[in-house]
Write an enzyme that holds these catalytic residues in place. Sequence first.
Site, short mmCIF file in Angstrom:
data_model
loop_
_atom_site.label_atom_id
_atom_site.label_comp_id
_atom_site.label_asym_id
_atom_site.label_seq_id
_atom_site.Cartn_x
_atom_site.Cartn_y
_atom_site.Cartn_z
N LYS A 80 87.48 55.90 -36.50
CA LYS A 80 87.52 54.44 -36.57
C LYS A 80 86.46 53.89 -35.64
O LYS A 80 86.10 54.54 -34.65
CB LYS A 80 88.89 53.93 -36.13
N HIS A 130 86.34 49.01 -31.53
CA HIS A 130 86.33 47.55 -31.69
C HIS A 130 86.86 46.85 -30.43
O HIS A 130 87.21 47.49 -29.44
CB HIS A 130 87.10 47.14 -32.93
N HIS A 165 89.73 47.85 -28.05
CA HIS A 165 89.63 48.93 -27.07
C HIS A 165 88.96 48.50 -25.79
O HIS A 165 88.93 49.24 -24.81
CB HIS A 165 88.82 50.10 -27.65
N1 ARG Z 1 95.13 56.11 -29.43
C1 ARG Z 1 95.99 55.02 -29.07
C2 ARG Z 1 95.48 53.74 -29.71
O1 ARG Z 1 94.31 53.60 -30.00
C3 ARG Z 1 96.11 54.83 -27.58
C4 ARG Z 1 96.61 56.02 -26.82
C5 ARG Z 1 97.22 55.66 -25.51
N2 ARG Z 1 97.62 56.79 -24.75
C6 ARG Z 1 98.71 57.56 -25.01
N3 ARG Z 1 98.94 58.59 -24.23
N4 ARG Z 1 99.54 57.28 -25.96
O2 ARG Z 1 96.26 52.83 -29.91
#
Ligand code: ARG
Length: 564
Positions: free
Chosen positions: A128, A131, A134
């Site tokens: 992805k 954006h 983040h």
């Molecule tokens: N990949 C997830 C997202 O983009 C965030 C991950 C956050 N960290 C975790 N250990 N769950 O929404």
Amino acid sequence: MTDIKTNICMTVSEYAASLGGELPPEKIAELLETPADRKRGDLALPCFRLAAVLRQSPNAIAASLAPLFENAGFEKAEPVGGYLNFFFGGAKYISDVERLAKDEYPELEKTGEGKTVCLDFSSPNIAKRFHLGHLGSTVIGNSIRNIYKALGYKTVAINHLGDWGTQFGKLIVAYKKWSDSEKVKERGIDELVDLYVRFCDAERDDVSLTAEARAAFNEMEKGNEEYLKIWRYFKEISLAEYDKTYKLLGVEFDSWNGEAFCYRRTDGVVKELKEKGLLKKDDGAEIIDLSEYNMPPVLILKSDGSTTYHARDIAAAEWRMSEFGFYKCVYVTSNGQSLHFAQLFKALELMGYGWAKDLVHVPYGTMSINGEKLASRTGNVVLLDDLLEKAIEKCRAILDEKDSGVADRDAVAKAVGVGAVVFNTLSNGRIKDKDFNWDTALSFEGNSGPYVHYTYARAASVLRRAGERGGYAGYAPNSDETALISKLNEFPETLLKAAADYEPSYIARLALNVCTLYNQFYHNCRILGAGGETEAFRLALTEAARAVLGRCLELLGMERTEEI
Ligand code: ARG
């Protein structure tokens, strides 16, 4: 606390104790105010706040406290209208400036000695685009990391990549049907995003696709090498693209062990949960029931046996504890994931891990862009790269318009442009929803990154132009100067508080206040050419302001700009 504050708090606390009242020094520290009008002293104790405990009138308290400070290094301590006003006198400011200009904080840097803090931030979902959503996690997480590092903690920045999950089953099916490695190589993440969107559309009319995708992800979990090879390729393409953004932002990670890495440990998690009697069958799925805690259940295994985001997060936490023995493990995500983390922490607690209390979720509000919409190739999501590039471009135009004399305008435009976006993200309390407004964010005069960069460069420029300077031991600072010094003195407390509350905004606000007071001082007081002790003192004060501002910039994750 500064020595002087400690001194006041201890004395007042002892006085209260002698009357049988209990007033801990920390309580008193919270009451101390810096009067807006310096004629009322450098620090004031509002005695009406003590009246209930000491059972005396505020005036009486102020009057009985004053003599206790007679030989305590103050110029005077004056009781006025229920306040006890402290005047520090010149000598204290002189030694403050000397210390601040040295820019050394050995005590502060010992705060976290021997302790490790894991920080899980940024963590995008691969395949992805990066954006705007983040930006918060990346920038806030990075700043919190800098804050802990500055306090002497060992930090481990973890990019918990979203590189595992059913979406990769979909992507692989779509790739095999409609694409090939050449196309992906050529179009990068855009191709992957398009494939995913196309698949989701097609899936609506043809449910067999859903089953196919699920089977493909199952194959991945079983170790199907053909699929894993494709998946690795997607990951490589994604990381190459993210790398550009991270470089622009100056963000680095110590670990990229994300969901795929943790997946390999989920067998152990399931076994452990079973042994601990925490798993419950629910419609073919395996869950941890949290109804007792008023939370929805934690899904561990789906009915087709595939693992979940939660299962992988349990594995991640266990791995981090065994690998790093963390003092705290901090997760920075949007507040949309607050429930996910509340469930996760509860699950780990139920598993009997005492360290579950050391897991911290640091949520932040959403970010929107006001006015101008950024056109992007993927519809109306704002891409971080586009935003940063545009900010750099706009800064470059401002520098050109000002006909700035800097040698490397590109480098300065990059530092100030990226810094403007970073500062805008950090300057308000993190939980507040933020609106990005180009005019405010890029203004050189407002509460903005460019304003901080500009003031820092101004101080740096004064120092570059200065010649030899002598001592200033006998100088008597004026009110513009003492106001600035008092603000600079707040740096250590602010840093500690920012760490305790996971709030980079405290540092941003301190930087803005320092800028305002430095610019006021700069306009009202002649520095270069003032001569003698005055010039020497003002140069040292400039050095002190530059040092604190430089530290703030670094803590926020912004580059220093020696000229603008
Ligand atoms: N990949 C997830 C997202 O983009 C965030 C991950 C956050 N960290 C975790 N250990 N769950 O929404």
